[in-house]
Write a protein that holds these residues in place. Structure first.
Motif, mmCIF file in Angstrom:
data_model
loop_
_atom_site.group_PDB
_atom_site.id
_atom_site.type_symbol
_atom_site.label_atom_id
_atom_site.label_comp_id
_atom_site.label_asym_id
_atom_site.label_seq_id
_atom_site.Cartn_x
_atom_site.Cartn_y
_atom_site.Cartn_z
ATOM 1 N N ARG A 1 -2.550 3.818 -3.802
ATOM 2 C CA ARG A 1 -2.667 2.626 -4.636
ATOM 3 C C ARG A 1 -2.394 1.377 -3.803
ATOM 4 O O ARG A 1 -1.641 1.410 -2.827
ATOM 5 N N ARG B 1 -0.049 -9.921 -11.323
ATOM 6 C CA ARG B 1 0.152 -8.594 -10.744
ATOM 7 C C ARG B 1 -1.032 -7.708 -11.116
ATOM 8 O O ARG B 1 -1.504 -7.752 -12.247
ATOM 9 N N TYR C 1 -0.971 -2.535 -4.545
ATOM 10 C CA TYR C 1 -0.301 -3.378 -5.536
ATOM 11 C C TYR C 1 -0.342 -4.827 -5.046
ATOM 12 O O TYR C 1 0.173 -5.148 -3.969
ATOM 13 N N ARG D 1 -2.972 -3.659 -9.980
ATOM 14 C CA ARG D 1 -2.943 -2.415 -9.225
ATOM 15 C C ARG D 1 -4.371 -1.906 -9.085
ATOM 16 O O ARG D 1 -5.113 -1.828 -10.066
ATOM 17 N N GLU E 1 0.459 -8.952 -5.662
ATOM 18 C CA GLU E 1 1.327 -9.910 -6.338
ATOM 19 C C GLU E 1 0.765 -11.310 -6.127
ATOM 20 O O GLU E 1 0.381 -11.682 -5.012
ATOM 21 N N ARG F 1 0.842 -1.186 0.000
ATOM 22 C CA ARG F 1 0.000 0.000 0.000
ATOM 23 C C ARG F 1 0.875 1.232 0.000
ATOM 24 O O ARG F 1 1.665 1.450 0.921
ATOM 25 N N ASP F 2 0.733 2.054 -1.046
ATOM 26 C CA ASP F 2 1.451 3.318 -1.152
ATOM 27 C C ASP F 2 0.468 4.435 -0.814
ATOM 28 O O ASP F 2 -0.402 4.773 -1.622
#
Length: 700
Positions: A160, A180, A162, A182, A164, A154-155
């Protein structure tokens, strides 16, 4: 000792001596251990710059500048993000460290459970062995849907998530694997990525799928690309938006290669622009274009039967207006030949108002120019016309004794015409129309108990005008209408090419009532009288003869959400020439709008048969999760349906499912009867919601 409150100064940076903030700690007891650690136990709460932490025990190691926390742990950040965990090791600012057996909740909607959560710099969070869902979790049962991933980052700066090695599970069963992906955080209104896909089936196109992809180009521009694929079509839809400091631009359209039309390439383009410039100038423009008459209906883009494109530059001030514009009209109606219709319509207008000193009124003068250009070279059918006109008007509005309001006007309109490709008219023609008009109103107001207000206003009007000069083509006044707005006006013709002549008068009465917190109602009726018949006003318009039909307008609005509105033209024998009724009802569960329209036969308006139809648009929220939708149109003259739509929507806290079926019953040489089926599924919890707050499911 109970609820001992201590203020502890924590070092807020790695650099020695850089104390930048104060943290506060509240606990049942605080002790200093032999190793120098400060330990708080029992109902522990810590506060730091808007972040709040609750735990069973917190131990602070000053040498390592580290907090060791025992759960159950609850951390709520200033932006509303929630962390829960069994055990954690964090710095005093709660920005770096790790949480074990943890859960992350975003915007009270999306929850991510992980074996471990690592925090870095207070803006990046890494979750290991994660399950994400916005559905309610009941015990050990799997949620309605979830996304499991080996790692989620988590950014917070980019807002966002992301994923995987992600797997989408429905009811605990894996249905899709995505290496992957987003996704935006909850609450994000604009983010690049896939939007909700939908499935559509029609009789002609077969079963197809729409997969929209949204692309952002900074804070002021974005593009949506939507491939639409089925056995009979390959279509790419697009929508571009851009916001400027002085206006907005939107362009949408589609390109198609299908098997249902002899044309190999089909498409449409719609564009809208609205800009404001210095000096009070405003530019507004619309472009509407399509490859063929059936394309918009075949693909469900629009049901319009005429496309109007225009551009207008205008400046409007308190006492002055100046505008320049041009319109391009394309008819999609069956039987219309666009080359024989006035398709290019340039225009310009100027108007200035002068206030009269010491007089209750104004003097208005202006000039206008317009043209109607056809593409056909044929005589009459390819007629082109141009008009240049000037006008002057003096209007006085005195208030007479007893509260009577008077309006007296006198003026003249002069027009010069240029007519080409029509032998029935002279090439050049000049007309002049002087006029006189006066009306008298007597507004009466009555206030009753509990704030009830009633207004009664009788009105009488008298006007005269006469047009001098040869006949000219009527390009802009072919459809006349009598309503409560123009009942006391100078003319019922809407344009400049035709005006009423002779002596005429009108009488009317308006009554209104306002009952606070209960209802409001209105009633208007009136009639128009003329000294001589006007042959241009054909039967069916309600205006032919020496007396017009009686105009009636009534409306009622209740605080319960029920509203009724009716307007009609009826003669003394109760024969209706035009009528329209609308009933609407709106409350927390129901939204209903029903409309009835009837127009009598009027050959002068190219209506060779009577028209009557009703239309219904309804939505009913049967349960907190289920909503029933419906639309229908029915032709009462032909006694057959025109079109109908039925839909169902299911929505809970984490998913929205839409089902619809619609049928078009009418047919022509370009359109065939067709049935359209649609389905869409949205996994809610990511990005911004639509403002609808569904009831969450209950655990049983």
């Amino acid at each position: 000792m109970r609820r001992l409150a201590l203020a502890l100064l924590f070092c807020l940076a790695a650099t020695a001596g850089a104390a930048q903030g104060v943290a506060q700690l509240v606990a049942d007891s605080v002790t200093v251990e032999e190793d120098g650690r400060l330990v708080a136990r029992g109902n522990v709460e810590a506060f730091y710059e808007g972040t709040r932490l609750s735990a069973t025990e917190i131990a602070y190691d000053e040498d390592a500048d580290r907090l060791t926390i025992l759960g159950p742990i609850l951390i709520r950040t200033e932006d509303g993000t929630i962390f829960t965990a069994e055990r954690a090791e964090l710095d005093p600012q709660f920005e770096n460290g790790l949480l074990r057996g943890a859960r992350l909740v975003l915007e009270d909607r999306l929850q991510l459970a992980a074996a471990r959560i690592d925090r870095r710099d207070g803006t990046v969070t890494q979750l290991t062995r994660t399950a994400a869902t916005s559905c309610r979790v009941c015990g050990d049962r799997p949620p309605l849907w979830e996304i499991r991933a080996t790692r989620v980052i988590r950014d917070e700066t980019a807002e966002r998530l992301y994923f995987e090695n992600a797997t989408l599970r429905i009811g605990g069963l894996p249905v899709a694997y995505i290496p992957r992906m987003r996704l935006p955080e909850p609450g994000v209104t604009r983010a690049t990525g896939l939007l909700v896909p939908s499935i559509r089936r029609t009789d002609r196109l077969g079963t197809g799928v729409r997969i929209p992809y949204f692309i952002t180009f900074g804070p002021s521009r974005d593009l949506t690309l939507t491939p639409y694929l089925s056995p009979n079509t390959a279509t790419l839809e697009f929508a571009y938006r851009q916001a400027f400091l002085r206006g907005d631009l939107r362009i949408e359209g589609a390109l198609t290669d299908d098997t249902i039309s002899p044309q190999s390439e089909r498409g449409y383009l719609f564009a809208d622009a609205d800009f404001v410039f210095e000096g009070g100038w405003q530019l507004e423009a619309e472009i509407r274009a399509t490859s063929d008459k059936a394309y918009l209906v075949d693909y469900g883009f629009s049901g319009a039967d005429r496309l109007d494109s225009f551009a207008e530059l205008r400046r409007i001030e308190a006492d002055e207006r100046l505008s320049f514009g041009v319109s391009v009209v394309e008819s999609l109606r069956e039987g219309d030949v666009n080359a024989e219709q006035p398709s290019i319509l340039p225009r310009a207008r100027y108007e200035r108002i002068l206030r009269l000193p010491r007089l209750p009124g104004r003097f208005t003068f202006g000039a206008s120019a317009d043209a109607a250009i056809r593409e056909s070279p044929a005589d009459a059918r390819g007629r082109d016309t141009g008009r240049l006109g000037v006008n002057a008007d003096l209007t006085l509005t005195p208030v007479l004794p007893g509260g009577l309001l008077a309006t007296v006007s006198a003026g003249i309109v002069a027009d010069a015409y240029r007519i080409e490709d029509d032998r029935r008219f002279d090439t050049s023609a000049t007309q002049g129309t002087p006029y006189l008009a006066a009306d008298l109103r007597w507004p009466l107001v009555r206030s009753g108990a509990n704030g009830v207000i009633q207004v009664l206003e009788p009105v009488v009007a008298l006007s005269w005008s006469e047009t001098y000069g040869p006949a000219v083509p009527n390009e802009d006044s072919q459809v006349v209408e009598l309503d409560e707005v123009n009942l006391f006006g100078l003319s019922r013709f809407p344009g400049e090419d035709a005006r009423e002549d002779g002596l005429r008068g009108a009488v009317g009465l308006t009554w209104g009532i306002e009952v606070p917190d209960r209802l409001s109602g209105r009633l208007t009726f009136g009639r128009l009288y003329r000294a001589e018949r006007d042959p241009r006003l054909s039967p069916g318009t309600g205006l032919d003869g020496l007396q017009s039909d009686i105009l009636l307008r009534a409306g009622l609005e209740l605080e319960t959400g029920l509203a009724f509105d009716i307007r009609m033209l009826v003669d003394p024998d109760f024969e209706f020439s035009r009528s329209e009724a609308r009933l609407s009802w709106e409350n927390a569960r129901t939204a209903l709008a029903a409309t009835y329209t009837e127009l009598s036969k009027a050959p002068g308006e190219n209506r060779d048969a009577a028209v009557a139809e009703w239309a219904v648009d309804a939505a009913y929220r049967a349960t907190p999760s289920w909503t029933i939708l419906g639309e229908a149109r029915y032709d009462l003259v032909a006694e057959e349906p025109i079109e109908g739509t039925f839909g169902l929507r299911y929505q809970n806290e984490c998913i929205t499912v839409g089902l619809s079926v619609s049928r078009r019953f009418t047919s022509s040489t370009t359109l065939e009867p067709e049935t359209d089926y649609g389905i869409s599924v949205s996994l809610d919890g990511f990005a911004a919601d639509d403002g609808f707050a569904p009831a969450p499911r209950a655990c049983r």
